[in-house]
Design a protein around this motif. Structure first.
Motif, PDB file in Angstrom:
ATOM      1  N   LEU A  22       0.850  -1.190   0.000  1.00 16.77           N
ATOM      2  CA  LEU A  22       0.000   0.000   0.000  1.00 16.77           C
ATOM      3  C   LEU A  22       0.884   1.237   0.000  1.00 16.77           C
ATOM      4  O   LEU A  22       2.055   1.192   0.393  1.00 16.77           O
ATOM      5  N   ILE A  23       0.307   2.354  -0.411  1.00 13.74           N
ATOM      6  CA  ILE A  23       0.950   3.652  -0.247  1.00 13.74           C
ATOM      7  C   ILE A  23       0.494   4.156   1.118  1.00 13.74           C
ATOM      8  O   ILE A  23      -0.705   4.169   1.417  1.00 13.74           O
ATOM      9  N   VAL A  24       1.451   4.563   1.951  1.00 11.52           N
ATOM     10  CA  VAL A  24       1.154   4.885   3.340  1.00 11.52           C
ATOM     11  C   VAL A  24       1.697   6.266   3.697  1.00 11.52           C
ATOM     12  O   VAL A  24       2.804   6.633   3.305  1.00 11.52           O
ATOM     13  N   CYS A  25       0.898   7.009   4.474  1.00 17.14           N
ATOM     14  CA  CYS A  25       1.348   8.300   4.998  1.00 17.14           C
ATOM     15  C   CYS A  25       1.971   8.067   6.375  1.00 17.14           C
ATOM     16  O   CYS A  25       1.311   7.528   7.265  1.00 17.14           O
ATOM     17  N   PRO A  26       3.228   8.479   6.564  1.00 13.71           N
ATOM     18  CA  PRO A  26       3.898   8.239   7.841  1.00 13.71           C
ATOM     19  C   PRO A  26       3.412   9.152   8.964  1.00 13.71           C
ATOM     20  O   PRO A  26       3.665   8.874  10.125  1.00 13.71           O
ATOM     21  N   CYS A  27       2.712  10.218   8.642  1.00 12.12           N
ATOM     22  CA  CYS A  27       2.309  11.179   9.670  1.00 12.12           C
ATOM     23  C   CYS A  27       1.082  10.744  10.470  1.00 12.12           C
ATOM     24  O   CYS A  27       1.075  10.831  11.687  1.00 12.12           O
ATOM     25  N   HIS A  28       0.034  10.306   9.792  1.00 17.86           N
ATOM     26  CA  HIS A  28      -1.203   9.960  10.491  1.00 17.86           C
ATOM     27  C   HIS A  28      -1.771   8.614  10.084  1.00 17.86           C
ATOM     28  O   HIS A  28      -2.890   8.273  10.446  1.00 17.86           O
ATOM     29  N   GLY A  29      -1.035   7.847   9.268  1.00 20.60           N
ATOM     30  CA  GLY A  29      -1.415   6.479   8.975  1.00 20.60           C
ATOM     31  C   GLY A  29      -2.408   6.259   7.851  1.00 20.60           C
ATOM     32  O   GLY A  29      -2.880   5.147   7.667  1.00 20.60           O
ATOM     33  N   SER A  30      -2.747   7.283   7.082  1.00 26.97           N
ATOM     34  CA  SER A  30      -3.636   7.064   5.939  1.00 26.97           C
ATOM     35  C   SER A  30      -2.994   6.053   5.000  1.00 26.97           C
ATOM     36  O   SER A  30      -1.775   6.026   4.838  1.00 26.97           O
ATOM     37  N   GLN A  31      -3.835   5.216   4.380  1.00 25.16           N
ATOM     38  CA  GLN A  31      -3.357   4.217   3.431  1.00 25.16           C
ATOM     39  C   GLN A  31      -4.122   4.370   2.120  1.00 25.16           C
ATOM     40  O   GLN A  31      -5.314   4.672   2.132  1.00 25.16           O
ATOM     41  N   PHE A  32      -3.402   4.137   1.012  1.00 23.39           N
ATOM     42  CA  PHE A  32      -3.965   4.336  -0.314  1.00 23.39           C
ATOM     43  C   PHE A  32      -3.695   3.116  -1.179  1.00 23.39           C
ATOM     44  O   PHE A  32      -2.643   2.483  -1.088  1.00 23.39           O
ATOM     45  N   ASP A  33      -4.642   2.826  -2.064  1.00 22.19           N
ATOM     46  CA  ASP A  33      -4.511   1.731  -3.024  1.00 22.19           C
ATOM     47  C   ASP A  33      -3.516   2.162  -4.108  1.00 22.19           C
ATOM     48  O   ASP A  33      -3.732   3.167  -4.778  1.00 22.19           O
ATOM     49  N   PRO A  34      -2.416   1.426  -4.295  1.00 25.49           N
ATOM     50  CA  PRO A  34      -1.426   1.835  -5.295  1.00 25.49           C
ATOM     51  C   PRO A  34      -1.902   1.707  -6.738  1.00 25.49           C
ATOM     52  O   PRO A  34      -1.327   2.310  -7.631  1.00 25.49           O
ATOM     53  N   THR A  35      -2.970   0.952  -6.989  1.00 22.57           N
ATOM     54  CA  THR A  35      -3.453   0.819  -8.370  1.00 22.57           C
ATOM     55  C   THR A  35      -4.442   1.912  -8.749  1.00 22.57           C
ATOM     56  O   THR A  35      -4.594   2.204  -9.930  1.00 22.57           O
ATOM     57  N   THR A  36      -5.099   2.525  -7.756  1.00 20.31           N
ATOM     58  CA  THR A  36      -6.104   3.546  -8.052  1.00 20.31           C
ATOM     59  C   THR A  36      -5.849   4.876  -7.351  1.00 20.31           C
ATOM     60  O   THR A  36      -6.425   5.894  -7.735  1.00 20.31           O
TER      61      THR A  36
END
Length: 65
Positions: A22-36
């Motif tokens: 996953l694509i992850v934000c190190p600041c607050h933990g948001s996670q994103f789908d790398p395909t979309t």
């Protein structure tokens, strides 16, 4: 397709987690789908901003962002 590396929640730079795939934000933990680029786990209010890519006649990679 590529995505702007700035998290839409607080402006931190996101990175790819090989372990989570996953694509992850190190600041607050948001996670994103790398395909979309869609947000999978908040607090980000929306997905990552897409950057459209193209290859020109010389084989150079071009980005619209």
């Amino acid at each position: 397709m590529a995505y702007d590396a700035v998290c839409p929640h607080a402006g931190c730079t996101v990175g790819y987690s090989q372990a989570a795939k996953l694509i992850v934000c190190p600041c607050h933990g948001s996670q994103f789908d790398p395909t979309t680029g869609a947000v999978i786990n908040p607090p980000a209010p929306r997905g990552l901003t897409p950057i459209h890519l193209a290859v020109n006649g010389n084989g150079e990679l071009l980005a619209d962002g």
